[in-house]
Motif scaffolding. Structure first.
Motif, PDB file in Angstrom:
ATOM      1  N   SER A 148      91.020 -38.533 -80.390  1.00  7.19           N
ATOM      2  CA  SER A 148      89.645 -38.990 -80.166  1.00  7.19           C
ATOM      3  C   SER A 148      88.837 -37.907 -79.485  1.00  7.19           C
ATOM      4  N   LEU A 149      87.593 -37.777 -79.919  1.00  8.94           N
ATOM      5  CA  LEU A 149      86.678 -36.809 -79.310  1.00  8.94           C
ATOM      6  C   LEU A 149      85.454 -37.535 -78.776  1.00  8.94           C
ATOM      7  N   LEU A 150      85.042 -37.192 -77.560  1.00  4.36           N
ATOM      8  CA  LEU A 150      83.806 -37.724 -77.005  1.00  4.36           C
ATOM      9  C   LEU A 150      82.883 -36.546 -76.728  1.00  4.36           C
ATOM     10  N   ALA A 151      81.648 -36.637 -77.210  1.00  4.48           N
ATOM     11  CA  ALA A 151      80.746 -35.482 -77.135  1.00  4.48           C
ATOM     12  C   ALA A 151      79.804 -35.568 -75.934  1.00  4.48           C
ATOM     13  N   THR A 152      79.497 -34.403 -75.398  1.00  2.46           N
ATOM     14  CA  THR A 152      78.616 -34.252 -74.240  1.00  2.46           C
ATOM     15  C   THR A 152      77.562 -33.183 -74.532  1.00  2.46           C
ATOM     16  N   VAL A 153      76.307 -33.506 -74.236  1.00  2.00           N
ATOM     17  CA  VAL A 153      75.264 -32.478 -74.278  1.00  2.00           C
ATOM     18  C   VAL A 153      75.344 -31.710 -72.963  1.00  2.00           C
ATOM     19  N   LEU A 154      75.535 -30.395 -73.055  1.00  2.00           N
ATOM     20  CA  LEU A 154      75.516 -29.566 -71.847  1.00  2.00           C
ATOM     21  C   LEU A 154      74.240 -28.737 -71.845  1.00  2.00           C
ATOM     22  N   GLY A 337      84.602 -42.355 -68.790  1.00  6.54           N
ATOM     23  CA  GLY A 337      84.193 -43.753 -68.888  1.00  6.54           C
ATOM     24  C   GLY A 337      85.006 -44.524 -69.911  1.00  6.54           C
ATOM     25  N   HIS A 338      86.258 -44.121 -70.110  1.00  4.15           N
ATOM     26  CA  HIS A 338      87.047 -44.637 -71.230  1.00  4.15           C
ATOM     27  C   HIS A 338      88.357 -45.271 -70.744  1.00  4.15           C
ATOM     28  N   ALA A 339      88.441 -45.538 -69.443  1.00  5.48           N
ATOM     29  CA  ALA A 339      89.718 -45.967 -68.864  1.00  5.48           C
ATOM     30  C   ALA A 339      90.107 -47.396 -69.249  1.00  5.48           C
ATOM     31  N   ALA A 340      89.170 -48.160 -69.816  1.00  3.77           N
ATOM     32  CA  ALA A 340      89.550 -49.501 -70.273  1.00  3.77           C
ATOM     33  C   ALA A 340      90.398 -49.407 -71.544  1.00  3.77           C
TER      34      ALA A 340
END
Ligand SMILES: [Zn+2]
Length: 401
Positions: A148-154, A337-340
């Motif tokens: 799984s990939l989660l994207a972030t704007v830097l 924010g994915h610990a659930a």
């Protein structure tokens, strides 16, 4: 079996040492989701277990897949090894999205082989809409890959841009770019990096307010020689992750210890830059919820192995192996924010796990640079399994001398 079962909040203090180990454990998975975790004898006797396919991990450590919550795997683009945004952005213009995707796939495969099942990927090419969108589109396409990939704007602030004269690019990122990214569902987080502390002070409130209004999580690069302002701003705006922290002060640590934010430490970045390591021990002792990540990027931090990161954190930051494992799994999941869903082996979570070729998890801290992964499972599917090394053909065995 290290379950990492425990508190729903980011782990801190003595919680980081509690891996909740089941010495002879089994896990029952259905449709990719954990149905049961417990002693083998109990799990074996469940009705559902009788129809299950058995995967043996006898004599091996089983633990949650690593969560790498800070990477730059797509930027700088290939062929732009020099520091700074401009050369990287220029190189990115010359690379098609198809090529960028083809280059990223082997990285993701290597990460899976080394036990990573969830990773973050950042942009960072500056105020260049087409380059930023190219990275985000490629990241979205890579969501089909096994991990799984989660994207972030830097967004990187440039030095010397003060509060009074808010430059055009800062207005652009808040008023145009972040809303566009949000409408297209291209990122979950907005990260801010800046060299000059006073610039961060002037701009961060506006940037984070824009992000939060859209429902994007906030992150901050606290990687300068004086990160106090970045820490303060991150805490004040409820940043989910405050990262780097190589030069953090005692006062910053105390502030972080009272905050909800996860402090993500990147020992491989310090290793490659021959720089200072973040004071991981002091941060944990101050009550900070610490996570570990690679900072992987192909030029400056070419390390994608979370096992190496765990070993570096034990060696150079004085973490215990258990603390480092908590930081590299469940707290990494919190930093996204994915610990659930991921980060521990618990009822209802995704069956993301690794099987290691050792019988004691503490070996992760000692086997520096070695890949101990025997098998990686993502959502109940085996995405990597170690293979045999082929023996030499018989005629080859005759001495050549
Ligand atoms: Zn970084």
């Amino acid at each position: 079996m290290l379950t990492l079962r425990g508190s729903r909040a980011p782990r801190r203090g003595s919680e980081l040492n509690q891996l909740n180990i089941i010495p002879d454990g089994s896990i029952l998975v259905r449709d990719g989701i954990v149905q049961e975790v417990g002693p083998t004898r109990r799990v074996e006797n469940l009705g559902l277990a009788r129809q299950a396919i058995e995967v043996s991990a006898v004599g091996r450590v089983v633990m949650p897949g690593f969560v790498d919550s800070h990477t730059h795997m797509l930027f700088p683009a290939p062929g732009a090894p020099s520091p700074g945004i401009e050369p990287g952005a220029r190189a990115l213009h010359g690379v098609t999205a198809l090529r960028l995707r083809a280059l990223a796939r082997p990285y993701l495969e290597s990460m899976a082989r080394h036990g990573t099942t969830t990773a973050e990927v950042k942009t960072g090419s500056g105020a260049d809409e087409s380059a930023e969108l190219k990275i985000l589109r490629v990241a979205a396409e890579l969501k089909q890959e096994p991990i799984s990939l989660l994207a972030t704007v830097l967004f990187r602030l440039r030095a010397g841009a003060g509060e009074d004269a808010l430059p055009l690019e800062q207005r652009w990122v808040c008023d145009e770019f972040l809303p566009k990214v949000w409408r297209r569902h291209l990122a979950r987080f907005a990260d801010l990096a800046g060299e000059d502390e006073s610039d961060i002070q002037g701009f961060a409130a506006q940037y984070f307010q824009s992000a939060r209004r859209l429902g994007l999580g906030c992150k901050v690069h606290a990687d300068s020689a004086n990160p106090s302002e970045a820490v303060r701003v991150g805490v004040a705006h409820g940043a989910v992750g405050i990262d780097h922290l190589e030069h953090v002060t005692e006062g910053d640590a105390a502030l972080l210890g009272r905050a909800e934010s996860v402090a993500t430490l990147l020992p491989a970045a310090s290793f490659h830059a021959q720089g200072r390591f973040a004071p991981g021990r002091a941060l944990i002792d101050a009550g900070v919820a610490v996570a570990l990540a690679t900072n992987f990027n192909p030029h400056h931090t070419p390390t994608f192995s979370m096992q190496t990161v765990v070993a570096l954190a034990c060696r150079h930051m004085d973490l215990t192996p258990a603390e480092a494992i908590s930081a590299a799994t469940i707290n990494g999941a919190h930093a996204l924010g994915h610990a659930a869903h991921v980060g521990s082996l618990e009822l209802g979570k995704s069956a993301d796990l690794v099987v290691l070729n050792v019988s004691d998890y503490r070996d992760l801290a000692r086997h520096f640079g070695a890949n101990l992964v025997h098998m990686t499972m993502k959502r109940g599917e085996v995405i990597y399994e170690q293979d045999v090394v082929a023996p030499r053909p018989v005629e080859d065995l005759r001495p050549a001398w």
